[in-house]
Design a protein around this motif. Structure first.
Motif, PDB file in Angstrom:
ATOM      1  N   ALA A   1       3.060   3.003   1.349  1.00 10.77           N
ATOM      2  CA  ALA A   1       3.312   1.663   0.796  1.00 10.77           C
ATOM      3  C   ALA A   1       2.006   0.888   0.679  1.00 10.77           C
ATOM      4  O   ALA A   1       1.795   0.160  -0.298  1.00 10.77           O
ATOM      5  N   ARG A   2       1.119   1.054   1.643  1.00  6.96           N
ATOM      6  CA  ARG A   2      -0.190   0.383   1.565  1.00  6.96           C
ATOM      7  C   ARG A   2      -1.023   0.943   0.420  1.00  6.96           C
ATOM      8  O   ARG A   2      -1.732   0.202  -0.260  1.00  6.96           O
ATOM      9  N   GLU A   3      -0.937   2.251   0.201  1.00  2.00           N
ATOM     10  CA  GLU A   3      -1.656   2.864  -0.920  1.00  2.00           C
ATOM     11  C   GLU A   3      -1.158   2.316  -2.254  1.00  2.00           C
ATOM     12  O   GLU A   3      -1.967   1.980  -3.130  1.00  2.00           O
ATOM     13  N   VAL A   4       0.149   2.249  -2.420  1.00  2.00           N
ATOM     14  CA  VAL A   4       0.715   1.731  -3.667  1.00  2.00           C
ATOM     15  C   VAL A   4       0.260   0.289  -3.874  1.00  2.00           C
ATOM     16  O   VAL A   4      -0.105  -0.117  -4.984  1.00  2.00           O
ATOM     17  N   ASP A   5       0.237  -0.490  -2.803  1.00  8.17           N
ATOM     18  CA  ASP A   5      -0.232  -1.879  -2.872  1.00  8.17           C
ATOM     19  C   ASP A   5      -1.648  -1.926  -3.440  1.00  8.17           C
ATOM     20  O   ASP A   5      -1.931  -2.679  -4.384  1.00  8.17           O
ATOM     21  N   SER A   6      -2.544  -1.117  -2.890  1.00 14.54           N
ATOM     22  CA  SER A   6      -3.942  -1.155  -3.358  1.00 14.54           C
ATOM     23  C   SER A   6      -4.063  -0.654  -4.799  1.00 14.54           C
ATOM     24  O   SER A   6      -4.847  -1.202  -5.582  1.00 14.54           O
TER      25      SER A   6
END
Length: 85
Positions: free
Chosen positions: A25-30
């Protein structure tokens, strides 16, 4: 998918899958922020999606840190959707 797989597991294996989901989820955010900064996607839509991802990350964080999440909710009177990470 990792949240679902983790839900079917137990112990450290469950936490492993939930940690993967949180990181994803953090990767998708970035990635979304990068695409928005390049004007490759509509920034208004990205803002909406990022708000939803923030909720997903908060729920996942609470799965990973149930004791801390209870303390946060108790301190906020039970009406806290925020997370600390």
């Amino acid at each position: 998918a990792n949240l679902t797989e983790g839900a079917g597991r137990s112990g450290k294996d469950r936490l492993y899958h939930w940690r993967i989901a949180y990181g994803s989820a953090r990767e998708v955010d970035s990635h979304l922020r990068l695409l928005a900064s390049l004007s490759a996607v509509d920034s208004e839509r990205v803002d909406t999606v990022l708000d939803l991802f923030d909720e997903v990350r908060a729920m996942t964080w609470r799965l990973l840190h149930p004791k801390a999440a209870r303390r946060v909710r108790a301190h906020a009177g039970g009406n806290c959707s925020a997370y600390a990470a």
